[in-house]
Design a protein around this motif. Structure first.
Motif, mmCIF file in Angstrom:
data_model
loop_
_atom_site.group_PDB
_atom_site.id
_atom_site.type_symbol
_atom_site.label_atom_id
_atom_site.label_comp_id
_atom_site.label_asym_id
_atom_site.label_seq_id
_atom_site.Cartn_x
_atom_site.Cartn_y
_atom_site.Cartn_z
ATOM 1 N N LYS A 263 -2.082 -13.546 35.390
ATOM 2 C CA LYS A 263 -2.912 -13.373 34.262
ATOM 3 C C LYS A 263 -2.805 -14.165 32.908
ATOM 4 O O LYS A 263 -1.618 -14.508 32.390
ATOM 5 C CB LYS A 263 -3.111 -11.730 33.902
ATOM 6 N N PRO A 264 -3.909 -14.579 32.289
ATOM 7 C CA PRO A 264 -3.790 -15.316 30.931
ATOM 8 C C PRO A 264 -3.216 -14.436 29.870
ATOM 9 O O PRO A 264 -3.491 -13.445 29.453
ATOM 10 C CB PRO A 264 -5.293 -15.501 30.853
ATOM 11 N N VAL A 265 -2.199 -15.199 29.111
ATOM 12 C CA VAL A 265 -1.600 -14.485 27.917
ATOM 13 C C VAL A 265 -1.642 -15.661 26.948
ATOM 14 O O VAL A 265 -1.501 -16.850 27.129
ATOM 15 C CB VAL A 265 -0.024 -14.241 28.464
ATOM 16 N N VAL A 266 -1.860 -15.005 25.457
ATOM 17 C CA VAL A 266 -1.754 -16.087 24.490
ATOM 18 C C VAL A 266 -0.816 -15.462 23.365
ATOM 19 O O VAL A 266 -0.684 -14.613 22.900
ATOM 20 C CB VAL A 266 -3.436 -16.191 23.703
ATOM 21 N N ALA A 267 0.160 -16.435 22.956
ATOM 22 C CA ALA A 267 1.013 -16.233 22.140
ATOM 23 C C ALA A 267 0.442 -16.468 20.446
ATOM 24 O O ALA A 267 -0.543 -17.019 20.407
ATOM 25 C CB ALA A 267 2.322 -17.148 22.178
ATOM 26 N N LEU A 268 1.111 -15.442 19.742
ATOM 27 C CA LEU A 268 0.713 -15.487 18.298
ATOM 28 C C LEU A 268 1.772 -15.562 17.420
ATOM 29 O O LEU A 268 2.740 -14.940 17.698
ATOM 30 C CB LEU A 268 -0.169 -14.149 18.162
ATOM 31 N N GLU A 269 1.883 -15.999 16.466
ATOM 32 C CA GLU A 269 3.093 -15.977 15.219
ATOM 33 C C GLU A 269 3.006 -14.974 14.499
ATOM 34 O O GLU A 269 2.044 -14.298 14.525
ATOM 35 C CB GLU A 269 2.892 -17.381 14.548
ATOM 36 N N SER A 270 4.074 -14.790 13.805
ATOM 37 C CA SER A 270 4.277 -13.616 12.985
ATOM 38 C C SER A 270 4.402 -13.994 11.540
ATOM 39 O O SER A 270 4.511 -13.134 10.556
ATOM 40 C CB SER A 270 5.306 -12.630 13.218
ATOM 41 N N THR A 271 4.515 -15.216 11.060
ATOM 42 C CA THR A 271 4.592 -15.648 9.846
ATOM 43 C C THR A 271 3.424 -15.269 8.966
ATOM 44 O O THR A 271 3.544 -14.752 7.980
ATOM 45 C CB THR A 271 5.105 -17.076 9.437
ATOM 46 N N LEU B 135 14.530 -12.085 20.354
ATOM 47 C CA LEU B 135 13.457 -12.817 20.494
ATOM 48 C C LEU B 135 12.288 -11.994 21.395
ATOM 49 O O LEU B 135 12.566 -11.964 22.244
ATOM 50 C CB LEU B 135 13.747 -14.156 21.176
ATOM 51 N N ARG B 136 11.191 -11.629 20.638
ATOM 52 C CA ARG B 136 10.464 -10.867 21.247
ATOM 53 C C ARG B 136 8.828 -11.297 21.383
ATOM 54 O O ARG B 136 8.552 -12.045 20.779
ATOM 55 C CB ARG B 136 10.038 -9.700 20.209
ATOM 56 N N ALA B 137 8.469 -11.262 22.639
ATOM 57 C CA ALA B 137 7.224 -11.803 23.122
ATOM 58 C C ALA B 137 6.317 -10.614 23.505
ATOM 59 O O ALA B 137 6.360 -9.990 24.465
ATOM 60 C CB ALA B 137 7.395 -12.642 24.362
ATOM 61 N N GLY B 138 5.647 -10.172 22.360
ATOM 62 C CA GLY B 138 4.486 -8.991 22.746
ATOM 63 C C GLY B 138 5.145 -8.036 21.836
ATOM 64 O O GLY B 138 6.231 -7.494 22.123
ATOM 65 N N LEU B 139 4.492 -7.574 20.692
ATOM 66 C CA LEU B 139 4.705 -6.375 19.891
ATOM 67 C C LEU B 139 3.878 -5.187 20.033
ATOM 68 O O LEU B 139 2.658 -5.554 20.353
ATOM 69 C CB LEU B 139 4.952 -6.806 18.403
ATOM 70 N N THR C 135 7.644 -19.144 12.582
ATOM 71 C CA THR C 135 6.464 -20.123 12.328
ATOM 72 C C THR C 135 6.127 -20.866 13.612
ATOM 73 O O THR C 135 6.240 -20.275 14.565
ATOM 74 C CB THR C 135 7.285 -21.355 11.522
ATOM 75 N N VAL C 136 5.213 -21.618 13.570
ATOM 76 C CA VAL C 136 4.706 -22.422 14.646
ATOM 77 C C VAL C 136 5.577 -22.884 15.355
ATOM 78 O O VAL C 136 5.720 -22.850 16.907
ATOM 79 C CB VAL C 136 3.571 -23.670 14.346
ATOM 80 N N ALA C 137 6.913 -23.334 14.796
ATOM 81 C CA ALA C 137 7.944 -23.910 16.002
ATOM 82 C C ALA C 137 8.740 -22.762 16.464
ATOM 83 O O ALA C 137 8.970 -23.171 17.783
ATOM 84 C CB ALA C 137 8.781 -24.985 14.711
ATOM 85 N N ALA C 138 9.039 -21.983 15.757
ATOM 86 C CA ALA C 138 9.828 -20.965 16.628
ATOM 87 C C ALA C 138 9.134 -20.182 17.542
ATOM 88 O O ALA C 138 9.392 -19.568 18.650
ATOM 89 C CB ALA C 138 10.168 -19.883 15.408
ATOM 90 N N THR C 139 7.539 -19.837 17.418
ATOM 91 C CA THR C 139 6.784 -19.172 18.161
ATOM 92 C C THR C 139 6.673 -20.084 19.541
ATOM 93 O O THR C 139 6.640 -19.649 20.510
ATOM 94 C CB THR C 139 5.485 -19.205 17.539
ATOM 95 N N MET C 140 6.393 -21.467 19.265
ATOM 96 C CA MET C 140 6.502 -22.181 20.304
ATOM 97 C C MET C 140 7.719 -22.106 21.118
ATOM 98 O O MET C 140 7.586 -22.092 22.669
ATOM 99 C CB MET C 140 6.154 -23.591 19.976
#
Length: 310
Positions: free
Chosen positions: A22-30, A69-73, A109-114
């Protein structure tokens, strides 16, 4: 990988989506802890997640909480970051091992989220704007780690261009040197965050989410490494007048220089100062462009999943 499991937690919803294609989209937290004040930050973050769901994908807000390191909050975890605000470390690549070892929190940040998105197996990431080469970098050498991450980490980043507080020309030159394709979604001109135009051109115009997905797929198939940068202009009705916002940026930059503000503190300072100069108009524009990027990111993620079944 056992060593990775020691540090990485993928939420049950995100894990289930990835396992089932299924499609997933990552989002940053900064943007939650450093981008805007509470409770506006939490409200915006939850709206972004809803937009992704409404467009057929699963949101995965990314952060470091208690060294994990958390993916999904959860909503509670997003609220926690929003309330803690600037007390949360602004985390880039260099900060991740320290936060993990110490069991501390970090807003990515963008870098860490990537990085975390790639570790979790999430190929699409939607954000506001990327970092880049700062004005005066020929003296200060202040260049965002976001650019290096785009050269190394296989994640598509959907944004409204580089933040307009930066030197956009040098940012594009850096990306070219690193071999990062800069794609304009339905535009040939690089958007400049608050405005739809910048005077600089992207590498290629791409008009559909399907073509964006196919370009990303081709990059992976060719084993070229690194990510893709998709620049999506702020909707016209929310774009700011270029002369007005550029004057505000110049004023904010001059004050930051006078106060000696630099390093990781410079971007949050400038965005906050510009918000005050514009009477909150820049913050509202920022929110609208993030919503716009989230919708496009979800559409591309859906198309990418469709390609996997071909």
């Amino acid at each position: 990988m056992k060593s990775l499991e020691k540090y990485l937690t993928v939420s049950p919803e995100v894990k289930e989506a990835l396992a089932n294609g299924k499609p997933v989209v990552a989002l940053e937290s900064t943007i939650i802890s450093h981008g805007m004040p509470y409770p506006k930050n939490v409200e915006t973050a939850m709206n972004v997640e809803k937009i992704i769901c409404d467009n057929g994908a699963v949101p995965a807000t990314i952060a470091v909480i208690g060294g994990r390191l958390r993916a999904g909050l959860t909503e509670e975890e997003i609220t926690y970051l929003g309330k803690k605000g600037l007390a949360v470390t602004k985390a880039s690549r260099r900060d991740l091992p320290v936060l993990a070892a110490r069991g501390e929190d970090g807003a990515t940040t963008v870098a860490a989220t990537m990085i975390i998105a790639a570790l979790a197996g999430i190929p699409v990431f939607a954000t506001g704007g990327i970092g880049g080469v700062h004005r005066g970098a020929e003296v200060t050498m202040d260049i965002s780690a976001d650019l290096e991450e785009l050269a190394e980490t296989p994640v598509m980043v959907v944004c409204a261009g580089a933040k307009s507080i930066l030197d956009l020309g040098l940012t594009l030159e850096y990306l070219e040197t690193k071999g990062v394709s800069v794609l304009g979604y339905q535009t040939e001109e690089l958007p400049a965050f608050f405005t739809r135009t910048s005077g600089f051109h992207v590498d290629y115009r791409v008009d559909t989410p399907n073509e964006l997905a196919r370009i990303y797929r081709a990059k992976q198939d060719l084993n070229l490494g690194g990510g893709l940068l998709v620049t999506n202009p702020i909707p016209e009705e929310y774009a700011m007048d270029p002369d007005y916002i550029n004057r505000s940026i110049d004023e904010a930059c001059e004050e930051a220089k006078r106060l000696g503000i630099k390093g990781k503190e410079i971007t949050p300072y400038l965005l906050d100062k510009i918000q005050k100069i514009t009477g909150g108009k820049s913050l509202e524009a920022n929110i609208k462009l993030v919503y716009n990027n989230a919708a496009l990111g979800a559409k591309v993620a859906c198309e990418l999943c469709g390609l996997e079944s071909e």
